[in-house]
Design a protein around this motif. Sequence first.
Motif, PDB file in Angstrom:
ATOM      1  N   GLY A   1       0.790  -1.228   0.000  1.00  0.00           N
ATOM      2  CA  GLY A   1       0.000   0.000   0.000  1.00  0.00           C
ATOM      3  C   GLY A   1       0.816   1.268   0.000  1.00  0.00           C
ATOM      4  O   GLY A   1       0.244   2.357   0.148  1.00  0.00           O
ATOM      5  N   GLY A   2       2.151   1.179  -0.143  1.00  0.00           N
ATOM      6  CA  GLY A   2       2.991   2.368  -0.161  1.00  0.00           C
ATOM      7  C   GLY A   2       2.962   3.088  -1.495  1.00  0.00           C
ATOM      8  O   GLY A   2       2.196   2.746  -2.401  1.00  0.00           O
ATOM      9  N   GLN A   3       3.837   4.075  -1.634  1.00  0.00           N
ATOM     10  CA  GLN A   3       3.849   4.923  -2.825  1.00  0.00           C
ATOM     11  C   GLN A   3       5.179   4.889  -3.572  1.00  0.00           C
ATOM     12  O   GLN A   3       5.367   5.638  -4.529  1.00  0.00           O
ATOM     13  N   SER A  56       9.375   6.804  -1.445  1.00  0.00           N
ATOM     14  CA  SER A  56       8.425   7.546  -0.613  1.00  0.00           C
ATOM     15  C   SER A  56       8.263   6.811   0.709  1.00  0.00           C
ATOM     16  O   SER A  56       7.946   5.618   0.722  1.00  0.00           O
ATOM     17  N   SER A  57       8.486   7.519   1.809  1.00  0.00           N
ATOM     18  CA  SER A  57       8.390   6.921   3.143  1.00  0.00           C
ATOM     19  C   SER A  57       7.034   7.156   3.794  1.00  0.00           C
ATOM     20  O   SER A  57       6.893   6.950   4.999  1.00  0.00           O
ATOM     21  N   VAL A  58       6.021   7.568   3.021  1.00  0.00           N
ATOM     22  CA  VAL A  58       4.680   7.780   3.580  1.00  0.00           C
ATOM     23  C   VAL A  58       4.023   6.419   3.784  1.00  0.00           C
ATOM     24  O   VAL A  58       3.840   5.670   2.820  1.00  0.00           O
ATOM     25  N   PRO A  59       3.663   6.057   5.006  1.00  0.00           N
ATOM     26  CA  PRO A  59       3.062   4.732   5.233  1.00  0.00           C
ATOM     27  C   PRO A  59       1.630   4.677   4.721  1.00  0.00           C
ATOM     28  O   PRO A  59       0.942   5.697   4.656  1.00  0.00           O
ATOM     29  N   PRO A  60       1.159   3.500   4.340  1.00  0.00           N
ATOM     30  CA  PRO A  60      -0.237   3.376   3.896  1.00  0.00           C
ATOM     31  C   PRO A  60      -1.199   3.576   5.055  1.00  0.00           C
ATOM     32  O   PRO A  60      -0.896   3.261   6.214  1.00  0.00           O
ATOM     33  N   THR A  77       0.298  -0.510   9.374  1.00  0.00           N
ATOM     34  CA  THR A  77       1.669  -0.251   8.977  1.00  0.00           C
ATOM     35  C   THR A  77       2.126   1.102   9.518  1.00  0.00           C
ATOM     36  O   THR A  77       1.454   2.118   9.333  1.00  0.00           O
ATOM     37  N   ARG A  78       3.284   1.084  10.187  1.00  0.00           N
ATOM     38  CA  ARG A  78       3.819   2.306  10.773  1.00  0.00           C
ATOM     39  C   ARG A  78       4.964   2.895   9.967  1.00  0.00           C
ATOM     40  O   ARG A  78       5.170   4.107   9.974  1.00  0.00           O
ATOM     41  N   TYR A  79       5.738   2.047   9.311  1.00  0.00           N
ATOM     42  CA  TYR A  79       6.895   2.507   8.550  1.00  0.00           C
ATOM     43  C   TYR A  79       6.804   1.982   7.119  1.00  0.00           C
ATOM     44  O   TYR A  79       6.291   0.897   6.875  1.00  0.00           O
TER      45      TYR A  79
END
Length: 304
Positions: free
Chosen positions: A125-127, A148-152, A157-159
């Motif tokens: 689910g990440g980017q 991209s480090s934005v979590p889903p 999910t945290r990281y």
Amino acid sequence: MSLQKMTRLRPVRLLSSIHQQPLLLPSTTALSVPRRSVIQGEYRRPGQPRENKLPWQKINFDFSKGLQGIKKHFALLKKEFFDRWVGPQGKPILEHMLEQNRVIWEFRGPECLEQWTLSSDREIGGQSEIYLKLGKNTNTCFLYGTLSSVPPRDGETRYSGYCTMRSKQPLAAFDRKEHYDWTSFNTLHLRVRGDGRPWMINLAAETYFSHQKDDIYSYFLYTRGGPYWQDVKIPFSKFFLTHRGRIQDDQHPVWLDKVNTIGFTLGDKADGPFQLEIDFIGVCKDYAHTEEFAYEVYKRNPEV
């Protein structure tokens, strides 16, 4: 009534009371057990649709594809049979003993890219995005994408923020597992050109137990950036054992006779584009390097 008569009748009354009771317990209804507790399926992340296909519905029954597979496997079996008469890996024994450098992966055409698989946090689910293609001169591979480090937003999910390129498991005839035997060498040799980002090189070796399937030997690859190529030589004694990203206390050297895959992972938490160009990946024998293992290991008592 005398006490003697009462003692005679007491056992009779007890037996009669037992016979009057039912010997069998009443029938109980079967407990309703949910299906998930009986058959444990694969883990499904929150928000991911459920797949209702049966296992045999995923198989592609194609007759022409089956004939191509038979030809391919018998050709591999023939090559494997005749290579044994020549020497290890089809080379004469003298050439095998005197070999000091060996190129394992090189990129000289589109078919070389089929030996690798790509993955990123987009699977959870990440980017992040990652792509692989040939270089401008079709003699190198060009790995690029966006981190991209934005979590889903799944509540679990945290990281996030990783991209990986990994080689495929080598297979012999009829999909039997093969392993790379690098016992004659002690150093990993790469020719790369990066953008200054630090990468992680991962070596996966064959294990004896199923709970060790996620054990990976890792070390760092620091790219300089700029237009110039860099030759990187990393001794195998520098690789440390990790399990699912966690460094283990019980360290031991890499089993060089059963290496399965090699991979490159980027996860430096620096959002933005990245690129890594690879000319070749090989192994070599460095006679100046005599270190067996760079890290402390558990001392056995008694020593074996």
